[in-house]
Design an enzyme around this catalytic site. Structure first.
Site, PDB file in Angstrom:
ATOM      1  N   TYR A 103      20.769  -2.575 -30.466  1.00 15.73           N
ATOM      2  CA  TYR A 103      21.038  -2.560 -29.021  1.00 15.73           C
ATOM      3  C   TYR A 103      20.939  -1.143 -28.475  1.00 15.73           C
ATOM      4  CZ  TYR A 103      22.884  -3.837 -24.504  1.00 15.73           C
ATOM      5  OH  TYR A 103      23.004  -4.051 -23.162  1.00 15.73           O
ATOM      6  N   PHE A 155      -1.101   0.741  -3.764  1.00 16.62           N
ATOM      7  CA  PHE A 155      -1.157  -0.359  -4.718  1.00 16.62           C
ATOM      8  C   PHE A 155      -0.051  -1.346  -4.337  1.00 16.62           C
ATOM      9  CE2 PHE A 155      -0.115  -2.674  -8.575  1.00 16.62           C
ATOM     10  CZ  PHE A 155      -1.359  -3.239  -8.820  1.00 16.62           C
ATOM     11  N   THR A 156      -0.306  -2.627  -4.556  1.00 17.08           N
ATOM     12  CA  THR A 156       0.583  -3.684  -4.043  1.00 17.08           C
ATOM     13  C   THR A 156       2.056  -3.449  -4.394  1.00 17.08           C
ATOM     14  OG1 THR A 156      -0.020  -4.954  -5.995  1.00 17.08           O
ATOM     15  CG2 THR A 156      -1.168  -5.492  -3.962  1.00 17.08           C
ATOM     16  N   ASP A 246       1.147   7.903 -10.497  1.00 14.82           N
ATOM     17  CA  ASP A 246       1.032   6.552 -11.030  1.00 14.82           C
ATOM     18  C   ASP A 246      -0.008   6.699 -12.135  1.00 14.82           C
ATOM     19  OD1 ASP A 246       0.311   4.001 -11.724  1.00 14.82           O
ATOM     20  OD2 ASP A 246       0.386   3.211  -9.678  1.00 14.82           O
ATOM     21  N   LYS A 289      -1.797  -1.324 -19.117  1.00 14.31           N
ATOM     22  CA  LYS A 289      -3.182  -0.860 -18.985  1.00 14.31           C
ATOM     23  C   LYS A 289      -3.449   0.200 -20.050  1.00 14.31           C
ATOM     24  CE  LYS A 289      -2.379  -2.684 -14.700  1.00 14.31           C
ATOM     25  NZ  LYS A 289      -1.188  -2.617 -13.882  1.00 14.31           N
ATOM     26  N   ARG A 413     -10.632 -10.202  -3.758  1.00 17.67           N
ATOM     27  CA  ARG A 413      -9.898  -9.087  -3.134  1.00 17.67           C
ATOM     28  C   ARG A 413     -10.520  -8.896  -1.757  1.00 17.67           C
ATOM     29  NH1 ARG A 413      -5.145  -7.167  -5.998  1.00 17.67           N
ATOM     30  NH2 ARG A 413      -4.689  -9.272  -5.392  1.00 17.67           N
ATOM     31  N   PHE A 480      -2.823 -15.443  -1.702  1.00 18.53           N
ATOM     32  CA  PHE A 480      -3.958 -15.486  -2.638  1.00 18.53           C
ATOM     33  C   PHE A 480      -3.607 -16.161  -3.960  1.00 18.53           C
ATOM     34  CE2 PHE A 480      -2.584 -11.934  -5.310  1.00 18.53           C
ATOM     35  CZ  PHE A 480      -1.738 -11.238  -4.451  1.00 18.53           C
TER      36      PHE A 480
HETATM   37  C1  PLP Z   1      -0.593  -2.696 -12.668  1.00 23.37           C
HETATM   38  C2  PLP Z   1      -0.319  -1.567 -11.793  1.00 23.37           C
HETATM   39  C3  PLP Z   1       0.990  -1.220 -11.414  1.00 23.37           C
HETATM   40  C4  PLP Z   1       2.195  -2.098 -11.728  1.00 23.37           C
HETATM   41  O1  PLP Z   1       2.389  -2.247 -13.079  1.00 23.37           O
HETATM   42  P1  PLP Z   1       2.968  -3.605 -13.725  1.00 23.37           P
HETATM   43  O2  PLP Z   1       3.018  -3.273 -15.174  1.00 23.37           O
HETATM   44  O3  PLP Z   1       1.993  -4.706 -13.400  1.00 23.37           O
HETATM   45  O4  PLP Z   1       4.302  -3.858 -13.141  1.00 23.37           O
HETATM   46  C5  PLP Z   1       1.173  -0.081 -10.675  1.00 23.37           C
HETATM   47  N1  PLP Z   1       0.132   0.686 -10.281  1.00 23.37           N
HETATM   48  C6  PLP Z   1      -1.133   0.374 -10.609  1.00 23.37           C
HETATM   49  C7  PLP Z   1      -2.243   1.250 -10.152  1.00 23.37           C
HETATM   50  C8  PLP Z   1      -1.409  -0.761 -11.376  1.00 23.37           C
HETATM   51  O5  PLP Z   1      -2.670  -1.059 -11.655  1.00 23.37           O
END
Ligand code: PLP
Length: 493
Positions: A103, A155-156, A246, A289, A413, A480
């Site tokens: 833990y 980014f979303t 990011d 990623k 998109r 979407f």
């Molecule tokens: C995927 C992504 C995120 C968010 O990450 P998650 O692991 O999906 O929560 C943030 N910024 C960018 C540019 C991304 O492609």
């Protein structure tokens, strides 16, 4: 690095001749280019089902012509996203068995912390379940209502967290990023004049940090140059504004710098990445990623105060600061992925595979966004289907037609993703109307890319046989994901 591999793919490298082969003398002619094959061999396979056109027709009808509503089992080549879809290496799978599921104080946490320190150079790190977990912590700590957060395109999830905490996102990316035909080597760059204008307009005290994405997902995986990062750092330092990366696709960005920016050809990607990060104060990371894992993320920083606050909040939202919502084994796989992604043979092949697909399409005259970015090829649906007005959802139709033709799954998109204007209730009509064909890391071979290219080219040649769509179900938010459609006329494919 494996220069023969990357160069032969891009067609720039020296050529190897089989000098000792006896047949070479008999068949004279220009020496053969050596193709760049995948820098891995396959130890475990995951079979994929091949289904017929009639089965696909039924599946896409049942899914309401929305590729998000397809079952993964009905998909032949799944290019919906590169997020969490990477194939892990044997080394990462071996690491899973070394998961220390304590833990508190798991050894895998310390391995991850060391990887972040060594590769990114940040002093402190808090793990999170994925990238948005880190965005949540950062936004809650840094943003006050009424603040402005400049960034190189939104980014979303990043913007959603900024807005949720009372901030306003301001796009300060260069204009070229919004033009699908503008061929610029660093289309992710910040426009310094836009950033400076914002600082002058609202005041530095209203800007908690600059949010800098490397590469820029929504612009098509476009990189930022080192020169630009340095300039952003200089400008913000004068005003005492921190820079938070990011870092989601930072290794791919570093590779583009090595390839394109003068003075970096002989530096290692690892070294370049370290320099990039030195122009910031911390980062959020989606491990799904460029850490080559299926789940995971982290928030990293140099500032002691920010670290303390992050440790207090992570307990509420993710888990103890030494696991942040991850199992010990997940942290181990991510720690190993952080080093693996820096393998330059891998990166040359990775970026090369995306380019390989893009260049086949360009040669056939298919309209795509140029230059081809790091993780995806974007089809320009406006130019692909000039006979379909934007209100008849050309990108949605194209993604559905691609699935019908070959079982390849991509993502809209465009106008569907952009949703409606909250005031007027009308559609938002974005300039870019695109289909994103996103390549998972280490999952598919170039042969799969040939199938995708043939299918897209085939559709382009028959584009007149495809009509637009009518939306028959629309959910109130994030339409979407679940909206349903029907063709306006029967498709001739
Ligand atoms: C995927 C992504 C995120 C968010 O990450 P998650 O692991 O999906 O929560 C943030 N910024 C960018 C540019 C991304 O492609």
């Amino acid at each position: 690095m494996g220069s023969a591999m990357s160069d032969s793919r891009t067609g720039q490298g020296s050529v190897e001749t089989p000098s000792s082969a006896p047949a070479a003398a008999a068949c004279s002619g220009p020496p053969l280019r050596r193709p760049a094959a995948e820098p891995y061999r396959i130890k475990s396979v995951e079979p994929i089902k091949m289904i017929t056109r009639e089965q696909r027709r039924k599946a896409i009808q049942e899914a309401g012509y929305n590729t998000f509503l397809l079952r993964s089992e009905d998909v032949y080549i799944d290019l919906l996203t590169d997020s969490g879809t990477s194939a892990m290496s044997d080394n990462q799978w071996a690491g899973l068995m070394l998961g220390d599921e304590a833990y508190a104080g798991s050894r895998n946490f310390f391995n991850l912390e060391r990887a972040v320190r060594e590769v990114y150079g940040f002093k402190y790190m808090v793990p999170t379940h994925q990238g948005r977990g880190a965005e949540n912590l950062l936004s809650m700590i840094m943003i006050e209502p009424g603040d402005y957060i400049p960034g190189n395109m939104y980014f979303t999830t990043t913007r959603a967290h900024q807005e949720r905490n009372g901030g306003t996102f301001v796009d300060v990316i260069i204009d070229e990023a919004h033009d699908p035909t503008a061929d610029h080597p660093f289309k992710g760059n910040v426009d310094l004049a836009k950033l400076e204008a914002l600082i002058n307009r609202v005041g530095a005290e209203k800007i908690p940090y600059v949010s800098l994405a490397v590469t820029v997902n929504m612009a098509g995986g476009q990189p930022v140059s080192m020169e630009n990062l340095r300039a952003v750092r200089e400008l913000t330092r004068k005003h005492n504004i921190p820079v938070m990366f990011d870092a989601t696709r930072c290794a791919e960005n570093a590779f583009f710098i090595k390839e394109r920016e003068p003075g970096y050809q002989n530096r290692s990607v690892r070294d370049i990445l370290r320099e990039m990060m030195s122009y910031g104060d911390g980062c959020t990371m989606s491990g799904k990623k460029d850490c080559l894992v299926n789940i995971g993320g982290f928030l990293a920083m140099n500032d002691e105060w920010l670290f303390q606050r992050a440790k207090e909040l992570v307990v509420l939202f993710e888990g103890m600061p030494s696991y942040g919502g991850l199992a010990g084994r997940d942290m181990e796989a991510m720690a190993r992925g952080i080093y693996e992604v820096l393998d330059e043979d891998y990166l040359a092949w990775r970026i090369g595979q995306v380019r390989y697909l893009g260049e086949q399409l360009l040669r056939a005259g298919v309209p795509i966004i140029v230059p081809v970015g790091g993780h995806a090829v974007f089809l320009d649906a406006r130019r692909f289907f000039p006979h379909i007005p934007q209100d008849e959802f050309p990108a949605q139709a194209l993604a559905a037609a691609l699935y019908l033709d070959s079982g390849v799954r991509a993502m809209e998109r465009g106008i569907v993703s952009a949703g409606r204007n909250k005031q007027t209730g009308d559609h938002n009509r974005p300039k870019l109307e695109m289909v994103r064909i996103t390549i998972p890391r280490r999952v598919y071979t170039d042969r799969h890319m040939d199938v995708v290219a043939a299918s897209v080219i085939n559709l382009y040649r028959q584009r007149d046989k495809i009509s637009g769509l009518r939306m028959v179900y629309e959910p109130p938010t994030l339409r979407f994901f679940t909206a349903r459609f029907e063709p306006l006329r029967e498709w001739g494919i």
